[in-house]
Design an enzyme around this catalytic site. Structure first.
Site, PDB file in Angstrom:
ATOM      1  N   LYS A 177       2.790   6.724   4.984  1.00 46.76           N
ATOM      2  CA  LYS A 177       1.618   5.722   4.034  1.00 46.76           C
ATOM      3  C   LYS A 177       2.758   4.331   4.493  1.00 46.76           C
ATOM      4  CE  LYS A 177      -1.923   3.351   2.794  1.00 46.76           C
ATOM      5  NZ  LYS A 177      -1.535   2.949   3.688  1.00 46.76           N
ATOM      6  N   SER A 208       0.847  -1.237   0.172  1.00 48.97           N
ATOM      7  CA  SER A 208      -0.216  -0.034   0.023  1.00 48.97           C
ATOM      8  C   SER A 208       0.687   0.802  -0.055  1.00 48.97           C
ATOM      9  CB  SER A 208      -0.727   0.148   1.150  1.00 48.97           C
ATOM     10  OG  SER A 208      -2.154  -0.743   0.592  1.00 48.97           O
ATOM     11  N   LYS A 244       0.195   3.855  -2.793  1.00 46.54           N
ATOM     12  CA  LYS A 244      -0.456   4.507  -2.851  1.00 46.54           C
ATOM     13  C   LYS A 244      -0.210   6.260  -2.215  1.00 46.54           C
ATOM     14  CE  LYS A 244      -4.609   2.344  -0.486  1.00 46.54           C
ATOM     15  NZ  LYS A 244      -4.061   1.078  -0.398  1.00 46.54           N
ATOM     16  N   SER A 293      -6.148   3.657   4.609  1.00 45.16           N
ATOM     17  CA  SER A 293      -4.920   2.819   3.634  1.00 45.16           C
ATOM     18  C   SER A 293      -6.443   2.242   2.304  1.00 45.16           C
ATOM     19  CB  SER A 293      -4.121   1.819   3.800  1.00 45.16           C
ATOM     20  OG  SER A 293      -3.441   1.289   3.364  1.00 45.16           O
TER      21      SER A 293
END
Length: 393
Positions: free
Chosen positions: A232, A66, A69, A126
């Site tokens: 993130k 993730s 992102k 997320s």
């Protein structure tokens, strides 16, 4: 004989005392080498200069999970800065977006949600579904958005990254490196408003409604570790535990990336090691704030006569604590030649260079923060009359 032994003993003792600083320095260096012992790859850099302060296997291609992102958020923040997207715009959720697996905020097909709330869903929880919803809004489809992601990779001259989706769900040929991820994060942090989202520990979607959803940040360091305010996390069984983090102390902002840790606890501990190392050993000297006017743009065919040219980011110099480099700091502004109109808000029109002595330290883009439109015939006619009047005075 005893006197000789005494002198020899004293000499050894003094040698030991004199060696202590060297031994301490070597121990510190050895400790530095183990800042991220249990990670597959890692990097630490100072945001303004891009100077790498620590790295380990930083160019090894790995799945980012993730952390993908970070690039998704970069394209979202760019679209907002260029007035192509507004925070209060309502997005209708597609069937595809609502059907995404993995981490999600359970968006329903046909539901409408603001861009502001969708960014929260990405940055805090997320949400894969929220990522796809905004990708579709910006580019028309996730596939087209992924092309924009990879175009941005090329624009940033990154050589070891390829994206296949906007969320980071496992996919063949979807990879990046610690170095490339840090450079994407460095670019994202030009848009300082993203920190308004990534620094939130908890919030709600649809607050007060029956289907209210509690958002809790997957990056626990934003609550439990000083100075950390983003960015993130990532996890899949292949990627293991990953984190692209950022922290700011005084005027110094750093970016760290840890990839392939065996647990969230170890991932967080290694991130803290990196951030502590940065703030304990380095300090920055701010030269310009983001959005600071440094020059004016004049174009004979523009609607207005003057447009402010501004910095696109904070500009700073970095040095080790107590070790400022010799040489005077020189800054120079270079405006592009043969600028063609129109110029869009946020477009680069020049470059700021910073030198220390003979060494080039920084090259940073300069931008306009408003559209530079082609002048109307009326404006050109009026300007011509004004010039004639001045000439005849």
């Amino acid at each position: 004989m005893k006197r000789y032994a005494y002198i020899t003993g004293m000499a050894l003792f003094m040698s030991f005392i004199l060696a202590l600083p060297v031994l301490a320095e070597e121990q510190e260096k050895q400790a530095d080498l183990n800042l991220t012992e249990d990670a597959k790859a890692s990097i630490l850099l100072e945001r303004d200069t891009g100077d790498v302060l620590y790295e380990k296997n930083a160019h090894e291609k790995l799945p980012p999970a993730s952390m993908t992102k970070v690039m998704t958020l970069l394209l979202i923040m760019e679209a907002i800065a260029e007035d192509k997207l507004s925070l209060d715009e309502q997005i209708t959720i597609s069937e595809r977006a609502s059907s995404m697996g993995g981490s999600q905020v359970f968006l329903a097909e046909g539901e409408q949600m603001s861009v502001d709330d969708l960014i929260k869903a990405i940055a805090i929880a997320s949400g894969n579904d929220a990522s796809v919803a905004l990708a579709e809004r910006i580019a028309g489809s996730e596939e087209a958005f992924v092309q924009l992601m990879n175009d941005k990779v090329k624009e940033l001259t990154l050589e070891n990254t390829n994206f296949v989706n906007s969320s980071g769900l496992p996919a063949e040929n979807h990879y990046t490196t610690a170095y490339d991820m840090a450079m994407i994060a460095k670019e994202l942090l030009k848009y300082e408003k993203v920190i308004n989202y990534t620094s939130i520990y908890e919030d709600y979607l649809r607050k007060g409604e029956e289907n209210e959803f509690w958002l809790v940040n997957t990056n626990k360091l934003v609550r439990f570790y000083p100075y950390v305010d983003g960015l993130k996390t990532g996890y899949t069984s292949e990627a293991k535990f990953c984190l692209t983090a950022t922290a700011k102390k005084d005027d110094m902002r750093v970016v760290s990336v840890v990839m392939g840790a065996d647990s969230a606890k170890n991932r967080n501990a290694m991130t803290m090691n990196l951030i502590d190392y940065a703030f304990n050993h380095y300090e920055s000297e701010k030269l310009y704030d983001p959005g600071e006017k440094v020059a004016s743009l004049r174009h004979i065919q523009s609607e207005k006569w003057n447009y402010d040219i501004k910095t696109s980011e904070q500009i700073s110099l970095l040095h080790k604590k107590g070790e400022k480099e010799a040489g005077e700091v020189e800054t120079a502004v270079k405006i592009k030649e043969d600028i063609q109109l129109p110029i869009h808000k946020g477009e680069q029109v020049g470059t700021m260079t910073v030198k220390k002595g003979d060494n080039l330290q920084i090259e940073s883009p300069l931008i306009v923060e408003e559209n530079v439109e082609i002048a109307s015939y009326f404006t050109l006619f009026k300007r011509s009359l004004q010039n004639i009047a001045k000439y005849n005075q």
